[in-house]
Design a protein around this motif. Structure first.
Motif, PDB file in Angstrom:
ATOM      1  N   GLU A   1       0.920  -1.151  -0.166  1.00  0.00           N
ATOM      2  CA  GLU A   1      -0.005  -0.014  -0.036  1.00  0.00           C
ATOM      3  C   GLU A   1       0.890   1.200   0.062  1.00  0.00           C
ATOM      4  OE1 GLU A   1      -3.338   0.069   0.109  1.00  0.00           O
ATOM      5  OE2 GLU A   1      -3.432  -1.919  -0.262  1.00  0.00           O
ATOM      6  N   SER A   2       0.430   2.348  -0.459  1.00  0.00           N
ATOM      7  CA  SER A   2       1.036   3.797  -0.247  1.00  0.00           C
ATOM      8  C   SER A   2       1.407   3.719   0.942  1.00  0.00           C
ATOM      9  CB  SER A   2       0.038   4.934  -0.635  1.00  0.00           C
ATOM     10  OG  SER A   2       0.896   5.929  -0.713  1.00  0.00           O
ATOM     11  N   LEU A   3       3.055   3.889   1.031  1.00  0.00           N
ATOM     12  CA  LEU A   3       3.532   4.011   2.460  1.00  0.00           C
ATOM     13  C   LEU A   3       3.657   5.363   3.006  1.00  0.00           C
ATOM     14  CD1 LEU A   3       7.036   1.975   1.545  1.00  0.00           C
ATOM     15  CD2 LEU A   3       4.512   1.296   2.664  1.00  0.00           C
TER      16      LEU A   3
ATOM     17  N   LEU B   1      -0.362   1.741   5.593  1.00  0.00           N
ATOM     18  CA  LEU B   1      -1.444   0.717   5.897  1.00  0.00           C
ATOM     19  C   LEU B   1      -0.691  -0.508   5.373  1.00  0.00           C
ATOM     20  CD1 LEU B   1      -4.884   2.375   5.725  1.00  0.00           C
ATOM     21  CD2 LEU B   1      -3.440   2.286   7.752  1.00  0.00           C
ATOM     22  N   VAL B   2      -0.985  -1.536   6.283  1.00  0.00           N
ATOM     23  CA  VAL B   2      -0.343  -2.734   5.593  1.00  0.00           C
ATOM     24  C   VAL B   2      -1.370  -3.740   5.260  1.00  0.00           C
ATOM     25  CG1 VAL B   2       0.836  -4.784   6.367  1.00  0.00           C
ATOM     26  CG2 VAL B   2       1.738  -2.704   7.088  1.00  0.00           C
ATOM     27  N   ASN B   3      -1.659  -4.013   4.020  1.00  0.00           N
ATOM     28  CA  ASN B   3      -2.692  -4.954   3.578  1.00  0.00           C
ATOM     29  C   ASN B   3      -2.356  -6.538   4.186  1.00  0.00           C
ATOM     30  OD1 ASN B   3      -4.379  -6.629   2.201  1.00  0.00           O
ATOM     31  ND2 ASN B   3      -4.330  -5.252   0.426  1.00  0.00           N
TER      32      ASN B   3
ATOM     33  N   GLU C   1       3.831  -9.757   2.646  1.00  0.00           N
ATOM     34  CA  GLU C   1       4.637 -10.887   3.071  1.00  0.00           C
ATOM     35  C   GLU C   1       5.058 -10.686   4.314  1.00  0.00           C
ATOM     36  OE1 GLU C   1       4.547 -13.428   1.268  1.00  0.00           O
ATOM     37  OE2 GLU C   1       3.280 -12.524  -0.447  1.00  0.00           O
ATOM     38  N   ILE C   2       6.023 -11.845   4.881  1.00  0.00           N
ATOM     39  CA  ILE C   2       6.714 -11.573   6.049  1.00  0.00           C
ATOM     40  C   ILE C   2       7.353 -10.182   6.613  1.00  0.00           C
ATOM     41  CG2 ILE C   2       8.437 -12.708   7.563  1.00  0.00           C
ATOM     42  CD1 ILE C   2       7.670 -15.494   6.473  1.00  0.00           C
ATOM     43  N   ALA C   3       8.191  -9.838   5.426  1.00  0.00           N
ATOM     44  CA  ALA C   3       9.079  -8.512   5.676  1.00  0.00           C
ATOM     45  C   ALA C   3       8.332  -7.309   6.064  1.00  0.00           C
ATOM     46  CB  ALA C   3      10.021  -8.284   4.608  1.00  0.00           C
TER      47      ALA C   3
ATOM     48  N   LYS D   1      -3.851  -2.501  19.046  1.00  0.00           N
ATOM     49  CA  LYS D   1      -2.375  -1.635  18.385  1.00  0.00           C
ATOM     50  C   LYS D   1      -2.230  -1.707  16.929  1.00  0.00           C
ATOM     51  CE  LYS D   1       0.184  -3.004  22.659  1.00  0.00           C
ATOM     52  NZ  LYS D   1       1.352  -3.600  23.096  1.00  0.00           N
ATOM     53  N   LEU D   2      -2.992  -2.818  16.296  1.00  0.00           N
ATOM     54  CA  LEU D   2      -2.817  -2.729  14.623  1.00  0.00           C
ATOM     55  C   LEU D   2      -3.924  -2.410  13.853  1.00  0.00           C
ATOM     56  CD1 LEU D   2      -1.589  -6.593  14.658  1.00  0.00           C
ATOM     57  CD2 LEU D   2      -0.236  -4.515  14.750  1.00  0.00           C
ATOM     58  N   GLU D   3      -4.984  -2.008  14.697  1.00  0.00           N
ATOM     59  CA  GLU D   3      -6.095  -1.677  13.912  1.00  0.00           C
ATOM     60  C   GLU D   3      -6.054  -0.526  12.991  1.00  0.00           C
ATOM     61  OE1 GLU D   3     -11.054  -1.064  14.964  1.00  0.00           O
ATOM     62  OE2 GLU D   3      -9.715  -1.186  16.480  1.00  0.00           O
ATOM     63  N   SER D   4      -5.500   0.553  13.377  1.00  0.00           N
ATOM     64  CA  SER D   4      -5.203   1.839  12.635  1.00  0.00           C
ATOM     65  C   SER D   4      -4.181   1.717  11.715  1.00  0.00           C
ATOM     66  CB  SER D   4      -5.011   2.864  13.669  1.00  0.00           C
ATOM     67  OG  SER D   4      -3.864   2.748  14.406  1.00  0.00           O
ATOM     68  N   LEU D   5      -3.622   0.630  11.799  1.00  0.00           N
ATOM     69  CA  LEU D   5      -2.382   0.524  10.872  1.00  0.00           C
ATOM     70  C   LEU D   5      -2.325  -0.600   9.634  1.00  0.00           C
ATOM     71  CD1 LEU D   5       0.549   0.184  13.600  1.00  0.00           C
ATOM     72  CD2 LEU D   5      -0.280   2.152  12.266  1.00  0.00           C
ATOM     73  N   ILE D   6      -3.566  -1.369   9.470  1.00  0.00           N
ATOM     74  CA  ILE D   6      -3.837  -2.267   8.745  1.00  0.00           C
ATOM     75  C   ILE D   6      -4.853  -2.090   7.677  1.00  0.00           C
ATOM     76  CG2 ILE D   6      -2.540  -4.115  10.269  1.00  0.00           C
ATOM     77  CD1 ILE D   6      -5.362  -5.182  11.048  1.00  0.00           C
ATOM     78  N   THR D   7      -5.071  -2.805   6.819  1.00  0.00           N
ATOM     79  CA  THR D   7      -6.198  -2.683   5.848  1.00  0.00           C
ATOM     80  C   THR D   7      -6.400  -4.078   5.078  1.00  0.00           C
ATOM     81  OG1 THR D   7      -7.080  -1.646   3.878  1.00  0.00           O
ATOM     82  CG2 THR D   7      -4.848  -1.840   3.893  1.00  0.00           C
TER      83      THR D   7
END
Length: 206
Positions: free
Chosen positions: A132-134, A144-146, A151-153, A198-204
């Protein structure tokens, strides 16, 4: 005995009068001098008023504001790691501290002019990696991390997600299919409510 002394004094009182007077005067002078000396010494000792007593000087306590910022740079850079920067520094400064990009990096989605923030994670993908657009052009973090494609990285850039949990997320996708909503992440073994908050606002999922 007393009468004998008085008799001798009566017979010789004229001769003894002068020496006796001189002796008494000398004795009186000595007593008077001693008394005046004692008074002078007593007067010279003055008590120190309480409000004038020497007070210990207290050193002022200085509270120094900690303005240090620590940013983690991951992905396709020469020296991934955590770096200390100043509040006015930009993403470009963090990339430079990390040794710059690898030849295989893809930095098109990174806003190099954005100011860094404490605990910020800058992930540099490799060419062809779907990310995603960083960093948005407006300066606000939009990295946001999809969780359906990362992948793992990239997954390990999220707080509380190490290699083991990243592998568990990928294993869940392979076995159960893509996540239909971000809350489904709690179905992955090892990810509970606190971690998800902690992750909710950082993922999609899109």
């Amino acid at each position: 005995m007393i009468f004998l002394v008085l008799s001798i004094f009566q017979k010789n009182k004229k001769k003894l009068l002068l020496p006796t007077s001189v002796a008494l005067a000398f004795l009186f002078f000595i007593i008077q001098s001693h008394f005046n000396s004692a008074n002078s010494t007593a007067d010279s000792i003055q008590p120190i008023p309480i409000n004038e007593a020497i007070q210990p000087q207290e050193s002022p306590i200085e509270f120094l504001e900690d303005n240090r910022i620590f940013v983690e740079v991951k992905g396709a850079v020469n020296m991934p790691g955590v770096y200390e920067l100043a509040p006015e520094d930009r993403v470009l400064n963090a990339i430079e501290l990390a040794g710059g990009y690898l030849p295989t990096s893809d930095s098109k989605g990174i806003n190099h002019a954005q100011k860094v923030e404490d605990e910020m994670v800058i992930y540099v993908p490799i060419e062809g990696e779907e990310v995603e657009s960083l960093l948005s052009s407006s300066g606000e973090s939009s990295n946001l991390v999809n969780i359906n494609t990362a992948e793992i990285a990239l997954l390990t850039t999220l707080p509380g997600i190490g290699p083991a949990k990243a592998e568990a997320i990928i294993a869940y996708r392979n076995e159960q299919g893509i996540f239909k909503e971000t809350a489904d992440l709690m179905k992955v073994t090892g990810i509970g409510t606190k971690t998800f908050e902690k992750l909710e606002s950082l993922i999609t999922i899109k």
